[in-house]
Design a protein around this motif. Structure first.
Motif, PDB file in Angstrom:
ATOM      1  N   TYR A  85     -35.974  80.452  33.297  1.00 50.90           N
ATOM      2  CA  TYR A  85     -34.813  79.613  33.583  1.00 50.90           C
ATOM      3  C   TYR A  85     -33.572  80.469  33.386  1.00 50.90           C
ATOM      4  CZ  TYR A  85     -37.985  75.612  33.290  1.00 50.90           C
ATOM      5  OH  TYR A  85     -39.015  74.725  33.504  1.00 50.90           O
ATOM      6  N   GLY A  86     -32.868  80.732  34.462  1.00 49.31           N
ATOM      7  CA  GLY A  86     -31.714  81.613  34.377  1.00 49.31           C
ATOM      8  C   GLY A  86     -32.153  83.004  33.968  1.00 49.31           C
ATOM      9  N   GLU A 122     -30.337  74.110  31.996  1.00 45.40           N
ATOM     10  CA  GLU A 122     -29.080  74.851  32.131  1.00 45.40           C
ATOM     11  C   GLU A 122     -27.902  74.052  31.562  1.00 45.40           C
ATOM     12  OE1 GLU A 122     -28.709  76.113  36.188  1.00 45.40           O
ATOM     13  OE2 GLU A 122     -30.306  77.587  36.003  1.00 45.40           O
TER      14      GLU A 122
END
Length: 219
Positions: A18-19, A128
């Motif tokens: 994630y990211g 996020e």
């Protein structure tokens, strides 16, 4: 008292990115409709990526469905089940009315509240939302964990039924207070540490707080 189980959720360990963060996690849980066996260490087919996320004192994680509306505009993509990787999404049972040591029947199983859930950076990474952990801490919307006193088959059609309320009546919300805000409030720490059912992994740091010579300015 009866509390409706909205969903029963299990997940497998995956490598997730994630990211900029990559980690092992079983956070992407899916709801299951069929009965499933609940053992001392958790639901069959459910996995835990790290030791501090599992064990007998942390066999089952509950998150209150009551908070889903709060998160709806914050969390994307939004889901009506297992929003925070919890095993149980339950309506009506929250940190302020669940007490450490409370005992519930759940299908054939018997479970006991052991400690609050500790907000995890993985939730922030998944959605996020950089301040996710802070939001959970400040609202008190953490969820909480159970140990399994009696194993058995359980399903999403089974309510949680309160069998025995712990006589100390120390809510999960109070434990969150001494974890996050009133860390050196001796009176509150005494109440929490007096509960035999408190998980050993949380008892140790709280005992250190109690034994410290520090005090809260407002306590």
């Amino acid at each position: 008292m009866r509390y409706q189980v909205k969903s029963l959720n299990v997940g497998k360990i995956e490598t997730l990115t994630y990211g900029k963060r990559t980690f092992e996690s079983a956070i992407r849980k899916q709801s299951v409709a069929k009965p499933i066996f609940l053992s001392k260490t958790g639901l069959m087919s459910d996995e835990q990526a790290y030791e501090h996320h599992g064990g007998e004192d942390k066999a089952l994680c509950l998150y209150p469905y009551d908070y889903y509306p709060y998160w709806q505009e914050i969390v994307h993509p939004f889901s009506e089940t297992a929003l925070f990787g919890e095993n149980l999404t339950v309506e009506g049972l929250k940190e302020d009315n669940a007490h450490i040591g409370d005992i519930f029947s759940f299908g054939e199983a018997i479970i006991q509240v052991s400690e609050p859930r500790n907000p995890c950076y993985k939730l922030a990474a998944k959605y996020e939302v950089p301040d996710m952990v802070v939001r959970m801490r400040d609202t008190g919307y953490t969820g909480f964990l159970f140990r399994v006193l009696k194993e058995g088959m359980v399903s999403s059609n089974d309510d949680l039924v309160l069998l025995e309320s712990d006589p100390h009546q120390v809510s999960v919300a109070l434990v969150n207070e001494v974890k996050f805000f009133e860390r050196f409030n001796k009176a509150k720490l005494e109440k929490v540490l007096a509960i035999e059912a408190l998980s050993e992994s949380l008892r140790a740091p709280l005992l250190k707080q109690y034994q410290s010579d520090k005090t809260n300015e407002w306590s």
